[in-house]
Design an enzyme around this catalytic site. Structure first.
Site, PDB file in Angstrom:
ATOM      1  N   LEU A  70       0.814  -1.224   0.000  1.00  0.00           N
ATOM      2  CA  LEU A  70       0.000   0.000   0.000  1.00  0.00           C
ATOM      3  C   LEU A  70       0.845   1.271   0.000  1.00  0.00           C
ATOM      4  CD1 LEU A  70      -2.988  -1.048   2.282  1.00  0.00           C
ATOM      5  CD2 LEU A  70      -2.761  -1.144  -0.210  1.00  0.00           C
ATOM      6  N   ASP A  81      11.918   3.077   3.103  1.00  0.00           N
ATOM      7  CA  ASP A  81      11.589   1.706   3.509  1.00  0.00           C
ATOM      8  C   ASP A  81      12.899   1.010   3.889  1.00  0.00           C
ATOM      9  OD1 ASP A  81      10.288  -0.821   3.847  1.00  0.00           O
ATOM     10  OD2 ASP A  81       8.771  -0.187   2.408  1.00  0.00           O
ATOM     11  N   PHE A 124       2.906   4.291   6.300  1.00  0.00           N
ATOM     12  CA  PHE A 124       2.457   2.937   5.959  1.00  0.00           C
ATOM     13  C   PHE A 124       3.550   1.908   6.222  1.00  0.00           C
ATOM     14  CE2 PHE A 124      -1.739   2.818   3.778  1.00  0.00           C
ATOM     15  CZ  PHE A 124      -2.106   4.131   4.061  1.00  0.00           C
ATOM     16  N   TYR A 184      -0.724  -7.453  16.080  1.00  0.00           N
ATOM     17  CA  TYR A 184      -0.736  -6.495  14.964  1.00  0.00           C
ATOM     18  C   TYR A 184      -1.828  -5.424  15.173  1.00  0.00           C
ATOM     19  CZ  TYR A 184      -2.073  -4.813  10.311  1.00  0.00           C
ATOM     20  OH  TYR A 184      -2.436  -4.022   9.246  1.00  0.00           O
ATOM     21  N   SER A 218      -9.906  -3.989   3.626  1.00  0.00           N
ATOM     22  CA  SER A 218      -9.082  -4.857   2.780  1.00  0.00           C
ATOM     23  C   SER A 218      -8.803  -4.096   1.491  1.00  0.00           C
ATOM     24  CB  SER A 218      -9.830  -6.150   2.468  1.00  0.00           C
ATOM     25  OG  SER A 218     -10.307  -6.727   3.680  1.00  0.00           O
TER      26      SER A 218
HETATM   27  C1  15L Z   1      -4.882  -5.748   7.309  1.00  0.00           C
HETATM   28  O1  15L Z   1      -4.691  -4.888   8.154  1.00  0.00           O
HETATM   29  C2  15L Z   1      -3.747  -6.446   6.665  1.00  0.00           C
HETATM   30  O2  15L Z   1      -2.635  -5.609   6.489  1.00  0.00           O
HETATM   31  C3  15L Z   1      -4.148  -7.097   5.348  1.00  0.00           C
HETATM   32  O3  15L Z   1      -3.127  -8.028   5.007  1.00  0.00           O
HETATM   33  C4  15L Z   1      -5.504  -7.793   5.427  1.00  0.00           C
HETATM   34  O4  15L Z   1      -5.452  -8.875   6.331  1.00  0.00           O
HETATM   35  C5  15L Z   1      -6.557  -6.805   5.889  1.00  0.00           C
HETATM   36  O5  15L Z   1      -6.179  -6.190   7.109  1.00  0.00           O
HETATM   37  C6  15L Z   1      -7.932  -7.450   6.082  1.00  0.00           C
HETATM   38  O6  15L Z   1      -8.437  -7.505   7.200  1.00  0.00           O
HETATM   39  O7  15L Z   1      -8.481  -7.912   5.079  1.00  0.00           O
END
Ligand code: 15L
Length: 268
Positions: A14, A34, A70, A135, A164
């Site tokens: 992203l 990055d 990001f 996460y 998503s």
């Molecule tokens: C997110 O935060 C993730 O970065 C991505 O890989 C997907 O898992 C997304 O959420 C999601 O919930 O679809």
């Protein structure tokens, strides 16, 4: 826009998409950063850097007007990896921004900051955080961190609880959570430019009829999504999640059931 904008995670999915799409909609002074240099074009300005290294970040944020943040591990990982990359990395970035008087930060939050809410609950920008993973917890932390830096130091912020973000929906859950690349770009653009922003929470979702989120705050700020998951045929989307009964109950899907040792009935 000629002011300098720093995009962290510019080699990632992203961050990389935004590094290109912001240039396309008229951002002339973009710098990407990055851990690795990947998919960066010759005409793009890029600095290799690790968010864990505070000194590097202080150098990198000099003269920057806004940061599009990001750069993070984008999925569940060990507690230690999330702590060091996402939590400490983000903390370093905000602190460097304060030192260098950066005006704004657009923070890539995630639906996993609220993933333990039931799918039957409609959320808005005031709903309580309910992280579903280490996460998701790092994203909840980032949201509160940005609120603190806004209130205390007047660094304006917009946290986008991204659903998503993919080219097209792939899984049936995405009928509720999908956001197109163009719509995410539009939200980030609003975050960088809107005059009335102090600290905002918005949902990163296209105009999906089956959404679990009331995104009226984003609409008030001028968000007009161009896309919708409704135009995709649900029968052609994967039923992956259907193997996991718990995932189907909660907004965060499979992130909620991974390593789960709790009591589902207590998560109301
Ligand atoms: C997110 O935060 C993730 O970065 C991505 O890989 C997907 O898992 C997304 O959420 C999601 O919930 O679809």
């Amino acid at each position: 826009m000629n002011k300098k904008i720093l995009v962290t995670g510019a080699s990632g999915h992203l961050g990389g998409m935004l590094f290109n799409s912001l240039a396309t909609i008229g951002y002339k002074n973009l710098v990407g950063t990055d851990l690795k240099k990947k998919n960066i074009r010759k005409n793009q300005r890029f600095i290799l850097g690790n968010l864990k290294n505070f000194k590097t970040i202080v150098k990198m944020t000099k003269g920057v007007h806004a940061i599009v943040h990001f750069g993070a591990i984008p999925i569940e990982d060990t507690q230690q990896n999330i702590l060091h990359n996402n939590i400490i990395g983000t903390y370093n970035l905000f602190e460097a921004a304060r030192i260098n008087k950066v005006k704004r930060i657009i923070f890539a939050s995630s639906n996993h900051a609220i993933g333990f809410h039931r799918r039957t609950t409609r959320l808005n920008e005031l709903s309580t955080q309910r992280p579903d993973s280490h996460y998701g917890l790092s994203k909840a932390f980032g949201e509160e961190l940005s609120r603190f830096y806004a209130d205390k130091f007047n660094i304006k912020s917009m946290c986008i609880r991204i659903g998503s973000c993919l080219k097209t929906p792939e899984d049936r859950r995405h009928i509720s959570t999908w956001i197109s690349y163009a719509d995410l770009t539009q939200l980030v653009d609003i975050g960088i430019k809107h005059k009335l922003i102090h600290h905002e929470i918005v949902y990163g979702a296209s105009r999906n009829k089956k959404s679990w989120w009331n995104n009226s705050r984003a609409y008030k700020l001028g968000y007009r999504p161009e896309d919708s998951a409704d135009r995709f045929n649900i029968n052609l989307l994967s039923k992956n999640e259907y193997k996991d009964k718990m995932a189907l109950l909660f907004q965060g899907g499979v992130f909620t059931s991974a390593n789960f040792k709790g009591n589902i009935k207590k998560i109301k």
